[in-house]
Design a protein around this motif. Structure first.
Motif, PDB file in Angstrom:
ATOM      1  N   GLU A  18      33.037  67.059  32.928  1.00 50.63           N
ATOM      2  CA  GLU A  18      32.560  68.366  32.489  1.00 50.63           C
ATOM      3  C   GLU A  18      33.443  68.923  31.370  1.00 50.63           C
ATOM      4  O   GLU A  18      34.621  68.576  31.244  1.00 50.63           O
ATOM      5  CB  GLU A  18      32.535  69.338  33.670  1.00 50.63           C
ATOM      6  CG  GLU A  18      31.496  68.981  34.722  1.00 50.63           C
ATOM      7  CD  GLU A  18      31.452  70.004  35.839  1.00 50.63           C
ATOM      8  OE1 GLU A  18      32.291  70.930  35.821  1.00 50.63           O
ATOM      9  OE2 GLU A  18      30.590  69.882  36.728  1.00 50.63           O
TER      10      GLU A  18
ATOM     11  N   GLN B 208      32.430  74.411  31.422  1.00 51.49           N
ATOM     12  CA  GLN B 208      31.897  74.148  32.758  1.00 51.49           C
ATOM     13  C   GLN B 208      32.981  74.267  33.820  1.00 51.49           C
ATOM     14  O   GLN B 208      32.745  74.783  34.918  1.00 51.49           O
ATOM     15  CB  GLN B 208      31.260  72.759  32.800  1.00 51.49           C
ATOM     16  CG  GLN B 208      29.989  72.642  31.970  1.00 51.49           C
ATOM     17  CD  GLN B 208      29.484  71.214  31.882  1.00 51.49           C
ATOM     18  OE1 GLN B 208      30.262  70.281  31.679  1.00 51.49           O
ATOM     19  NE2 GLN B 208      28.187  71.043  32.045  1.00 51.49           N
TER      20      GLN B 208
ATOM     21  N   ASP C  22      33.575  77.849  34.565  1.00 54.07           N
ATOM     22  CA  ASP C  22      32.566  78.384  35.486  1.00 54.07           C
ATOM     23  C   ASP C  22      32.899  78.031  36.929  1.00 54.07           C
ATOM     24  O   ASP C  22      32.678  78.839  37.843  1.00 54.07           O
ATOM     25  CB  ASP C  22      31.185  77.835  35.125  1.00 54.07           C
ATOM     26  CG  ASP C  22      30.645  78.432  33.836  1.00 54.07           C
ATOM     27  OD1 ASP C  22      31.126  79.524  33.446  1.00 54.07           O
ATOM     28  OD2 ASP C  22      29.757  77.821  33.218  1.00 54.07           O
TER      29      ASP C  22
END
Length: 765
Positions: A618, A622, A625
């Motif tokens: 990722e 990402q 997050d």
């Protein structure tokens, strides 16, 4: 290979015909034997055609996907393109339809590979076993090569194909295999039944062609001349055959006699000798009759369930088998090519629905065992019947979960399409989260008529005292809960700010690591170790934030007990609670250590999530997050942490305060239905009329668990998390009415009152 171009060219021409399971029938079953019957009458029964077609269509409707070992779906490149279009004349859907049909009809299908210069497949063709004959090496007994003959071609046009370019798949249930259980297959039995059916069918055709024809023999004492035989045959054919001459009388003379011979045609008629039917054919192919349009009163209502059984029992096992065959027979030819840059191919993460696909999980498991870089799987997540089946299974599992079976155990036992939860190994969530059992818990209602406090006198029996007014006790508990609610909110605010600060630090560390790598979105494998917050420092920060407030909780509980003891004893002024009592200091240290466990839990969860993200490749955004998500969960627990830990501090100090004030007895007061447990309600009923000594431990009703007071640090999470129960100071000879009246008259010392008292004392000094 020799004549390779000619062979591939013929395969490409054949592929335009073999684009679906239905075309397979038209191509191969137009061939007929000398007697005018199909060469494989087994495949000419409409029931067989329907079962084979519905299976081929269902399998062809499952998209073939290719995933990497770290659960990324490859969206383009040679692996994905070959799965989507195995050859120029056939899509992935048509390829699987044809493969399924050939397996069902012949028991064997051959995948023939056209390789490139380094041996990687560029085109793959499904070929019928009718067109392939093996050349066996007599010395080894293995297939050395294959002879391929196009449909309808002569032997002179056969082409030799090296064995390594052919991947053969065998249906072990088929009657033509060399399996040890040959002859026990349902297909073998079905073939014999169909052959018998065709024999009966031939007899029926003869009856229709000949109408009515005598079956027997004429006998005479003397031999007839050839002219007499011809005349007799002509007379019978003209006047006694055909449906119009049915039941016509025949007159025999000259000593001629008629003797019937042969078997009774009724024994050979189609309807009488039909030993199998559509249901039996469907059973042999594992296709429920409703799937091919056979509805009866008994199965019409279960048509939807039949569709689910069809996918579960027939299509999913076949999909797992063919996906594995594609991985082993086709994709494995790419494994040795290290120049195939999977990491640079466009990929995407798995969706939650795709992760629940049983075919995907089977392929991932097999790939992990074989250490493969990639594997194929057929996506069943879009099949409505499978989704409904999973939902029905989840409903069944939920009933067991409500009875106390851990969620992760159910996920494994039922092969559920979701990931195991961190808290799912027990029925209850970890510290900091509300117990699952508390949601929707039902407790005993008080007996009717118990809300009338005026009906109870000072001299009421203890049995009556034990059933005193529920409404009054509920009101009393509400006052006690309000006494420390302000302190709870202050702690919750501090804990929330603590998590917010750790979140900002973690995100800043992530951004700094990205900057050191010198590129946007670039992350390293050792990211977790560089980004996670320092646990020791975080514990120190949390203790610094909430330590004084938790200490105030101990002061509040102790002062409450001193005040309650003074009122019960009729003293003018309550004693002073010794906050420096070694017992209090020990409990305070233990409580603060327990609170810092929330940092450890958060760090562990954060490390696991970031490790998954790094393994999945990722980007920094990402991963950010993921960090925000974990801290959001932690922030949502701040209220539960504050309620549990502040309430426990107040209650621990109430117990020590009663000891310092010399209170002899105590009773349990449960927190009613809001956060209470039914066993805590039973403990109140057991001690409200029969208080126990203050130094004696409560026994929680129905459990055998002992504790000094509610939320005792020795209690399991099931009995302590979010519990709001408290205890009442009791004295010899007091009554329930007097105790409740005393508490309701003066109430409980509140946190706000404690703060005002501290300010007043500070100003006086």
């Amino acid at each position: 290979m020799a004549n390779g171009n000619t062979f591939i060219q013929r395969l490409k021409m054949a592929a335009t015909v073999m684009r679906s399971g239905g075309d397979v029938f038209a191509r191969y079953f137009g061939q007929r034997a000398e007697a005018g019957r199909p060469t494989r009458s087994y495949a000419q029964v409409p029931a067989v055609f329907a079962c084979v077609s519905v299976k081929a269509d269902a399998l062809g409707g499952l998209p073939m996907m290719v995933s990497t070992a770290d659960d990324q779906v490859i969206e383009s490149g040679p692996l994905a393109e070959l799965a989507q279009c195995p050859n120029p004349g056939m899509t992935g859907r048509g390829f699987m339809q044809t493969t399924s049909a050939l397996l069902d009809l012949f028991g064997v299908v051959h995948w023939v590979v056209e390789p490139n210069a380094i041996g990687q497949p560029v085109e793959v063709y499904p070929v019928s076993t009718l067109q392939m004959k093996p050349n066996v090496d007599r010395a080894t007994g293995k297939v050395a090569s294959w002879r391929y003959r196009p449909a309808g071609a002569s032997m002179a046009r056969e082409i030799t194909i090296p064995a390594e370019l052919v991947h053969s798949i065998t249906d072990t249930d088929f009657d033509d295999t060399n399996a040890p259980w040959k002859g026990l297959s349902p297909r073998a039995v079905l073939t014999r039944q169909i052959a018998q059916l065709y024999k009966a069918d031939i007899a029926n055709e003869a009856i229709l062609d000949n109408g009515v024809a005598p079956s027997g023999a004429f006998t005479t004492p003397d031999n007839l001349t050839e002219a007499q035989r011809a005349l007799l045959r002509e007379s019978i054919d003209r006047g006694h055959t055909g449906s119009r001459n049915r039941r016509r009388y025949m007159l025999l003379g000259g000593g001629i006699e008629w003797k019937p011979t042969g078997s009774n045609l009724a024994d050979m008629e189609f309807l009488d000798l039909k030993k199998h039917n559509w249901v039996e054919v469907c059973a042999a192919f594992r296709v429920p009759p409703p799937m091919v349009g056979i509805y009866t009163d008994s199965n019409y209502a279960h048509a939807e369930a039949a569709k689910q059984q069809f996918y579960e029992n027939a299509i999913i096992p076949l999909a797992e088998r063919l996906a594995e065959e594609w991985t082993v027979g086709i994709l494995s030819r790419f494994e040795g090519d290290r120049s195939l840059a999977i990491a640079n191919s466009p990929v995407r993460g798995m969706s939650r629905v795709e992760r629940g696909c049983s075919v995907y999980r089977a392929g991932r498991k097999a790939a992990a065992k074989s250490s493969r870089r990639f594997f194929a799987w057929l996506d069943t997540s879009g099949v409505a019947a499978i989704r409904r089946s999973r939902l029905a299974l989840a409903d069944q599992a939920m009933k067991w979960n409500q009875m106390g079976v851990p969620l992760n155990a159910l996920t494994q036992a039922y092969d559920m399409p979701w990931e195991e939860q961190r808290w799912g190994d027990t029925w209850y969530k970890p510290i900091g989260m509300i117990d699952v059992e508390e949601d929707g818990a039902v407790f005993d209602e008080p007996p009717a008529g118990e809300d009338d406090l005026d009906g109870l006198g000072d001299d009421a029996e203890r049995g009556v005292e034990q059933r005193t007014a529920e409404a009054t006790k509920a009101k009393l508990w509400e006052r006690w809960r309000l006494s420390w609610r302000g302190l709870e909110k202050a702690v919750q605010k501090k804990v929330s700010r603590h998590f917010d600060e750790l979140r900002r630090q973690t995100l800043a560390s992530l951004n700094a690591q990205e900057a050191r790598e010198g590129g946007v979105g670039v992350v390293r494998r050792d990211l977790v170790g560089t980004v996670l917050f320092n646990l020791e420092a975080a514990n120190g920060q949390l203790v610094a934030r909430v330590g004084k407030l938790i200490r105030d909780g101990y002061r509040l509980g102790g002062e409450q007990s001193m005040q309650e003891a003074a009122e019960a004893q009729g003293a003018d002024k309550p004693g002073t609670f010794n906050i420096d009592d070694p017992l209090v200091e020990r409990k305070l240290r233990t409580r603060l250590i327990r609170i810092t466990e929330t940092n450890r839990t958060l760090r562990r969860n954060l490390a696991g999530s970031l490790a998954d993200g790094v393994a999945a490749g990722e980007t920094t955004a990402q991963l950010a997050d993921r960090i925000r998500g974990e801290f959001k969960i932690a922030g949502n627990r701040a209220g539960t942490i504050a309620r549990t830990e502040v309430g426990a501090a107040v209650e621990e100090a109430r117990h020590v305060g009663r000891r310092q004030a010399g209170v002899p007895l105590k009773s349990w007061l449960w927190s009613r239905k809001r956060t209470g447990r039914d066993e805590h309600a039973a403990t109140e009923r057991a001690t409200i009329g029969n208080p126990i000594p203050n130094d004696e431990q409560f026994t929680i009703a129905g459990t055998g668990i002992k504790c000094d007071h509610p939320r005792d640090i020795t209690l399991p999470a099931k009995q302590s998390v979010s519990c709001g129960c408290t205890t009442l100071a009791r004295h010899e000879g007091d009554t329930i009415k007097a105790v409740l009246a005393r508490y309701l008259q003066r109430g409980f010392l509140t946190y706000e009152q404690l703060v005002q008292r501290d300010l007043k004392r500070a100003s006086e000094n």
